[in-house]
Design a protein around this motif. Structure first.
Motif, PDB file in Angstrom:
ATOM      1  N   ALA A 246      31.620  33.984  45.333  1.00 16.85           N
ATOM      2  CA  ALA A 246      31.241  32.691  45.899  1.00 16.85           C
ATOM      3  C   ALA A 246      29.836  32.339  45.415  1.00 16.85           C
ATOM      4  N   PHE A 247      29.609  31.074  45.182  1.00 18.75           N
ATOM      5  CA  PHE A 247      28.299  30.620  44.736  1.00 18.75           C
ATOM      6  C   PHE A 247      27.512  30.087  45.934  1.00 18.75           C
ATOM      7  N   SER A 248      26.231  30.409  45.978  1.00 20.91           N
ATOM      8  CA  SER A 248      25.399  30.033  47.104  1.00 20.91           C
ATOM      9  C   SER A 248      25.065  28.552  47.062  1.00 20.91           C
ATOM     10  N   ASN A 249      24.373  28.076  48.093  1.00 18.16           N
ATOM     11  CA  ASN A 249      23.947  26.677  48.118  1.00 18.16           C
ATOM     12  C   ASN A 249      23.024  26.345  46.955  1.00 18.16           C
ATOM     13  N   ALA A 250      22.347  27.377  46.422  1.00 17.91           N
ATOM     14  CA  ALA A 250      21.475  27.166  45.271  1.00 17.91           C
ATOM     15  C   ALA A 250      22.237  27.230  43.955  1.00 17.91           C
ATOM     16  N   GLY A 251      23.570  27.409  44.037  1.00 19.44           N
ATOM     17  CA  GLY A 251      24.371  27.430  42.822  1.00 19.44           C
ATOM     18  C   GLY A 251      24.388  28.758  42.108  1.00 19.44           C
ATOM     19  N   LYS A 252      23.911  29.822  42.745  1.00 23.89           N
ATOM     20  CA  LYS A 252      23.850  31.141  42.118  1.00 23.89           C
ATOM     21  C   LYS A 252      25.037  31.990  42.578  1.00 23.89           C
ATOM     22  N   PRO A 253      25.520  32.891  41.712  1.00 23.13           N
ATOM     23  CA  PRO A 253      26.647  33.733  42.111  1.00 23.13           C
ATOM     24  C   PRO A 253      26.245  34.736  43.175  1.00 23.13           C
ATOM     25  N   GLY A 254      27.116  34.903  44.159  1.00 18.49           N
ATOM     26  CA  GLY A 254      26.870  35.874  45.212  1.00 18.49           C
ATOM     27  C   GLY A 254      27.518  37.209  44.909  1.00 18.49           C
ATOM     28  N   GLU A 255      27.771  37.967  45.970  1.00 17.90           N
ATOM     29  CA  GLU A 255      28.331  39.308  45.833  1.00 17.90           C
ATOM     30  C   GLU A 255      29.798  39.245  45.401  1.00 17.90           C
ATOM     31  N   LEU A 256      30.207  40.207  44.605  1.00 14.09           N
ATOM     32  CA  LEU A 256      31.609  40.298  44.199  1.00 14.09           C
ATOM     33  C   LEU A 256      32.411  41.000  45.293  1.00 14.09           C
ATOM     34  N   HIS A 257      33.579  40.423  45.625  1.00 16.24           N
ATOM     35  CA  HIS A 257      34.477  41.030  46.604  1.00 16.24           C
ATOM     36  C   HIS A 257      35.841  41.259  45.957  1.00 16.24           C
ATOM     37  N   ARG A 258      36.411  42.395  46.227  1.00 16.92           N
ATOM     38  CA  ARG A 258      37.703  42.747  45.643  1.00 16.92           C
ATOM     39  C   ARG A 258      38.836  42.077  46.424  1.00 16.92           C
ATOM     40  N   VAL A 259      39.771  41.454  45.713  1.00 17.73           N
ATOM     41  CA  VAL A 259      40.931  40.827  46.340  1.00 17.73           C
ATOM     42  C   VAL A 259      42.099  41.802  46.395  1.00 17.73           C
ATOM     43  N   SER A 260      42.383  42.433  45.272  1.00 18.22           N
ATOM     44  CA  SER A 260      43.569  43.283  45.168  1.00 18.22           C
ATOM     45  C   SER A 260      43.184  44.706  44.823  1.00 18.22           C
ATOM     46  N   ASP A 261      44.006  45.623  45.276  1.00 17.59           N
ATOM     47  CA  ASP A 261      43.857  47.035  44.925  1.00 17.59           C
ATOM     48  C   ASP A 261      45.170  47.501  44.317  1.00 17.59           C
ATOM     49  N   ASP A 262      45.521  46.893  43.181  1.00 16.36           N
ATOM     50  CA  ASP A 262      46.783  47.207  42.504  1.00 16.36           C
ATOM     51  C   ASP A 262      46.676  48.492  41.684  1.00 16.36           C
ATOM     52  N   ASP A 263      45.432  48.883  41.367  1.00 17.97           N
ATOM     53  CA  ASP A 263      45.185  50.037  40.501  1.00 17.97           C
ATOM     54  C   ASP A 263      45.760  49.781  39.107  1.00 17.97           C
ATOM     55  N   ALA A 264      45.355  48.640  38.534  1.00 22.15           N
ATOM     56  CA  ALA A 264      45.856  48.239  37.219  1.00 22.15           C
ATOM     57  C   ALA A 264      45.048  48.920  36.117  1.00 22.15           C
ATOM     58  N   LYS A 265      45.396  50.131  35.815  1.00 24.05           N
ATOM     59  CA  LYS A 265      44.747  50.887  34.749  1.00 24.05           C
ATOM     60  C   LYS A 265      45.457  50.569  33.453  1.00 24.05           C
ATOM     61  N   ILE A 266      44.999  49.510  32.790  1.00 18.36           N
ATOM     62  CA  ILE A 266      45.662  49.085  31.565  1.00 18.36           C
ATOM     63  C   ILE A 266      44.667  48.317  30.713  1.00 18.36           C
ATOM     64  N   ASP A 267      44.622  48.600  29.432  1.00 16.31           N
ATOM     65  CA  ASP A 267      43.743  47.912  28.512  1.00 16.31           C
ATOM     66  C   ASP A 267      44.589  46.956  27.674  1.00 16.31           C
ATOM     67  N   ALA A 268      44.982  45.863  28.313  1.00 13.80           N
ATOM     68  CA  ALA A 268      45.901  44.936  27.660  1.00 13.80           C
ATOM     69  C   ALA A 268      45.736  43.560  28.271  1.00 13.80           C
TER      70      ALA A 268
END
Length: 407
Positions: A246-268
């Protein structure tokens, strides 16, 4: 009315049964779906993006015949205005399944269109153009950034107070690391603002390094009218699961939050990006394609704490069908979710709705079908909250389908 809710282990098992072969990851590069013809008209487009203006006018942008065209409709797509065609590009248009021209319309009538080209080495170059005369004319398209070897999957939105926000996947830091002999996974999430109506984009900023380089991103506005970006991140160990910033009121990026825990171990390249919608009370609604060791298939989850945590994923689709391309839309009173469902002969767009902010869902119903190739299903709403399925198919052309009796 019967509610539809799957979760946990049963959902994971069903996902393994119904994961669509066409949606599997690979290392190659996709091309767009087939088209009905080769000219620049709407009927020849393979993908169409739409949005509503504050005056109720429907805006469409599409790529066909090697050109980007923009048009509008005042009668919900029954009649389309004479298209405005953007200049021909030096390189070919980016025609990957997650790449498409985008359009955003501000409350003052300003129109922004973004699109990308791709060279012979699959390096993307994204452009932006604006119209300040209600879409009658557009300025010469300009690169969204002047210092990057490659950009893809750009997405533009306009805030209610007229600021433009563009986010994209950027490879400048990857290229620099490669030149320096430093390991670097994936690409980066970049963004730029334009704080004046019709103004130039400011200098690009990297919001997050090490993101998946080959999936579209999704942008939605929170209750403060600030953008929230959902994308496929690369977590420790090379795990390519989804996240929001989410971007703050100052337009700067905030903290990263994880949505999914699929465990997608793939380089593709999964070539299936997520969608994010934010409804009343700042409830986040997310859909995504999972290809991990824990989950496979298409999923929905919701968050009531501004994306810090998400609910148990709900699997989408029925046993015996191939499900793909989920898309979610939140209006003031209802949440809509669609996805493709292929039974081996025809493709249905299945629709689910929720009247309690995604806690429970009605049983899926078929909103549209085709027996030929088709674009991703998109959802749009007008200013009064009327929701529509926006769908381009080779056989039937472009369709704007009301999802409810109109108010």
């Amino acid at each position: 009315m019967r509610k539809y809710l799957l979760a946990g282990a049963s959902a994971a098992l069903l996902a393994l049964i119904t994961a669509p072969p066409a949606a599997q990851a690979h290392n190659g590069h996709h091309h767009g779906p087939a088209t009905a013809c080769k000219t620049t008209e709407l009927a020849c487009a393979s993908v169409v993006s739409t949005t509503f203006g504050s005056d109720g006018k429907l805006w469409l942008v599409w790529a066909a015949g090697g050109r980007i065209s923009v048009a509008s409709s005042t009668d919900l797509g029954q009649h389309i205005s004479t298209p405005v065609m953007l200049p021909k590009t030096e390189s070919g248009l980016d025609d990957g399944p997650d790449a498409r021209a985008k359009i955003a319309v501000g409350s003052a009538g300003e129109v922004i269109v973004t699109f990308a080209t791709r060279d012979e080495k699959y390096n993307g170059h994204a452009f932006i153009t604006r119209s300040n005369d209600g879409g009658k004319t557009f300025a010469t398209p300009e690169p969204i950034t002047s210092n990057s070897p490659s950009q893809r999957f750009e997405t533009a939105v306009i805030t209610p107070d007229g600021r433009a926000f563009v986010a994209w996947i950027d490879k400048r830091n990857m290229a620099a690391a490669k030149k320096a002999g430093i390991p670097y996974e994936g690409a980066a999430l970049a963004y730029a603002w334009s704080d004046k109506t019709g103004g130039k984009l400011e200098t690009a900023t990297i919001a997050r390094d090490n993101t998946c380089e080959c999936c579209r991103i999704s942008v939605a506005f929170d209750a403060a009218s600030e953008p929230v970006v959902m994308f496929r991140n690369i977590f420790d160990g090379g795990i390519r699961d989804h996240a929001v910033i989410a971007f703050s009121n100052a337009g700067k990026p905030g903290e990263l939050h994880r949505v999914s825990d699929d465990d997608a171990k793939i380089d593709a390249c999964p070539h299936q990006g997520p969608t994010l919608a934010i409804g009343p009370q700042d409830v986040y609604h997310a859909t995504w394609f999972a290809l991990g060791r824990k989950l496979k298939g298409n999923y929905y989850a919701r968050s009531e704490d501004n994306g810090k945590t998400f609910s148990t994923p709900v699997h989408l689709g029925r046993t015996g069908t191939q499900t793909s391309r989920p898309y979610v839309l939140a209006t003031a009173n209802k949440v809509y979710l669609v996805y493709k469902s292929f039974d081996g002969e025809k493709t249905d767009i299945e629709l689910m709705t929720s009247a309690d902010a995604g806690k429970t869902w009605d049983a899926p119903r078929v909103a549209a079908s085709t027996g030929d190739e088709s674009d991703h299903p998109l959802l749009v709403a007008d200013k009064t909250g009327n929701a529509y399925l926006s769908w381009m198919t080779v056989k039937d052309g472009y369709r704007l389908i009301p999802l409810e009796p109109q108010s």
